[in-house]
Write an enzyme that holds these catalytic residues in place. Structure first.
Site, PDB file in Angstrom:
ATOM      1  N   GLU A 226     -58.854 -16.729 -25.372  1.00 32.29           N
ATOM      2  CA  GLU A 226     -58.666 -17.573 -26.560  1.00 32.29           C
ATOM      3  C   GLU A 226     -57.718 -18.744 -26.314  1.00 32.29           C
ATOM      4  OE1 GLU A 226     -57.190 -14.352 -29.083  1.00 32.29           O
ATOM      5  OE2 GLU A 226     -55.300 -15.420 -29.271  1.00 32.29           O
TER       6      GLU A 226
ATOM      7  N   GLU B 226     -65.379 -12.857 -33.901  1.00 31.34           N
ATOM      8  CA  GLU B 226     -64.177 -12.560 -34.702  1.00 31.34           C
ATOM      9  C   GLU B 226     -64.265 -13.358 -35.994  1.00 31.34           C
ATOM     10  OE1 GLU B 226     -60.508 -14.089 -33.052  1.00 31.34           O
ATOM     11  OE2 GLU B 226     -59.358 -12.429 -33.876  1.00 31.34           O
TER      12      GLU B 226
END
Ligand code: EZ4
Ligand code: CO
Length: 401
Positions: free
Chosen positions: A261, A338
């Site tokens: 990320e 997510e």
């Protein structure tokens, strides 16, 4: 067709979001997300002062050429500020191209490879009763897979379990200071997963984010200790700038690993993917230079049976989220998305065609990425200075957050 305007909107409907809007001489507009949590205004300046003037007069259909011009033309490569700025341009141009084609973006990316996009949500609690309540809340919302974060006995504030923000006497915010003890964490987390498994059963997919806090040796131990609880993945077990460190973790545990990320180019993943050291690549559209380079990463990862899991916290705006969902629907090696959801104010400022239903997302059928920004409402939520937290050990040493 020519670009006639590129302007940046900063709005804080609950948290700061930075949005680029590109307008063509035909009056078609495209949006791109440029939000970099805690360093937002650096990207605003990069776009306003350095990129927007270059875009005027360009053909908006030349997405790849514009991407290469901004990436190679800056000379200074990579980095989150640069790549968030380029991402906003890339996504805004894809939005325009898809609107002109009168198609939802996923159709230009190869069309749907699935009916809907599987997600996971976040459950957090200071202790087990609070955590169980949070898991039940997510299950009630429809989530089918859940990330588990908890407090650690002896520590006051830990990632995922929010504390109160701190302010200096002159009113400027300070990063919230959390505390950290790796040994206490490593002892505690397996007991949390044992408790969650016995409360919610063997079948619920469970995830956990170690948020870059462990050494490879510590990560290897945690991965082994968590094997009995059958995790969907262990996320960011080490600060993975040291990609080779994952060799040690991988050789000791079969717990699936997810990383990426904070990465912003394919080069950050090269060893991880080539040596199949992870199972999921987790870059965000917003921080990786947009849909164009992320699709290249995903195709590279697919050759090693690695799946995708685009980063989707609250600090990716609905614009960045929409772009992610189009990509999720289109690619073959999709893993999971997510999805933390948004405040009611954010949902009003960013009207979106994507839907969340029964734990699954769908990008919708609106032409483009399917998000419109309400400028008037956005103006009612001016920028609010804010930082991400920092982490310190008991003796005061700064630790990875
Ligand atoms: O801490 O996006 O998996 N999600 C995460 C996020 C990050 C934030 C930082 O801005 O780790 O919650
Ligand atoms: Co994470």
């Amino acid at each position: 067709m020519k670009i006639v305007d590129a302007s940046v909107v900063v709005a804080s409907p609950g948290r700061n979001f930075v949005t680029l809007r590109i307008t063509t001489d035909d009056g078609v507009t495209g949006l791109g997300d440029a939000t970099l949590n805690g360093r937002e205004l650096a990207v605003v300046s990069y776009l306003r002062d350095h990129v927007a003037p270059l875009l005027i007069g360009l053909d908006p259909h030349r997405i790849e050429d514009t991407w290469q011009l901004l990436y190679r033309g800056a000379y200074w490569r990579r980095g989150p500020v640069t790549m968030a700025a380029i991402a906003a341009v890339d996504v805004a141009l894809w939005d325009i191209k898809a609107k002109v084609a009168n198609l939802p973006l996923y159709q230009l990316l190869g069309g749907a490879s699935r009916e809907r996009v599987r997600t996971y949500g976040h459950a957090n609690g200071r202790d087990l009763p609070e955590l169980f309540e949070s898991v039940r809340e997510r299950l009630d919302q429809g989530y089918k897979s859940i990330r588990i974060q908890t407090g650690v006995p002896g520590l006051k504030r830990v990632y995922g379990v929010h504390g109160e923000p701190e302010v200096t006497p002159d009113g400027h915010p300070r990063p919230l200071v959390e505390d950290w003890d790796t040994a206490a964490y490593l002892r505690h987390i397996p007991t949390v997963f044992e408790a969650v498994r016995s409360e919610f059963g063997a079948e619920l997919p469970l995830l956990h984010d170690a948020h870059h806090r462990l050494s490879p040796q510590q990560a290897a131990r945690l991965g082994k200790d968590l094997e009995p609880y059958d995790l969907f993945w262990l996320e960011d077990c080490t600060p993975a700038e040291n990609q080779e460190g994952l060799r040690l973790v991988r050789s000791h545990t079969t717990t699936p690993l997810a990383i990426g990320e904070v990465f912003n180019t394919i080069h950050d993943f090269r060893t991880l993917v080539n040596e199949q050291l992870i199972d999921y690549v987790r870059a965000a559209v917003t921080h990786f230079g947009g849909v164009s380079p992320l699709k290249k990463l995903f195709d590279f990862a697919a050759q090693q049976q690695i799946k995708t899991a685009i980063h989707g916290p609250e600090d990716i705006s609905p614009v960045g989220m929409a772009a992610a969902i189009h990509l999720d629907l289109a690619i073959h090696n999709f893993g999971i998305q997510e999805y933390a959801g948004y405040t009611a104010a954010t949902e009003e400022v960013f009207r979106h065609a994507f839907t969340f239903d029964d734990g699954y997302l769908h990008p919708g059928e609106a032409p483009g990425i399917g998000v419109e920004l309400d400028d008037e409402l956005a103006a009612a939520y001016p920028y609010v200075p804010a930082y991400l937290p920092v982490n310190r050990l008991a003796d005061g040493t700064v630790h990875d957050w």
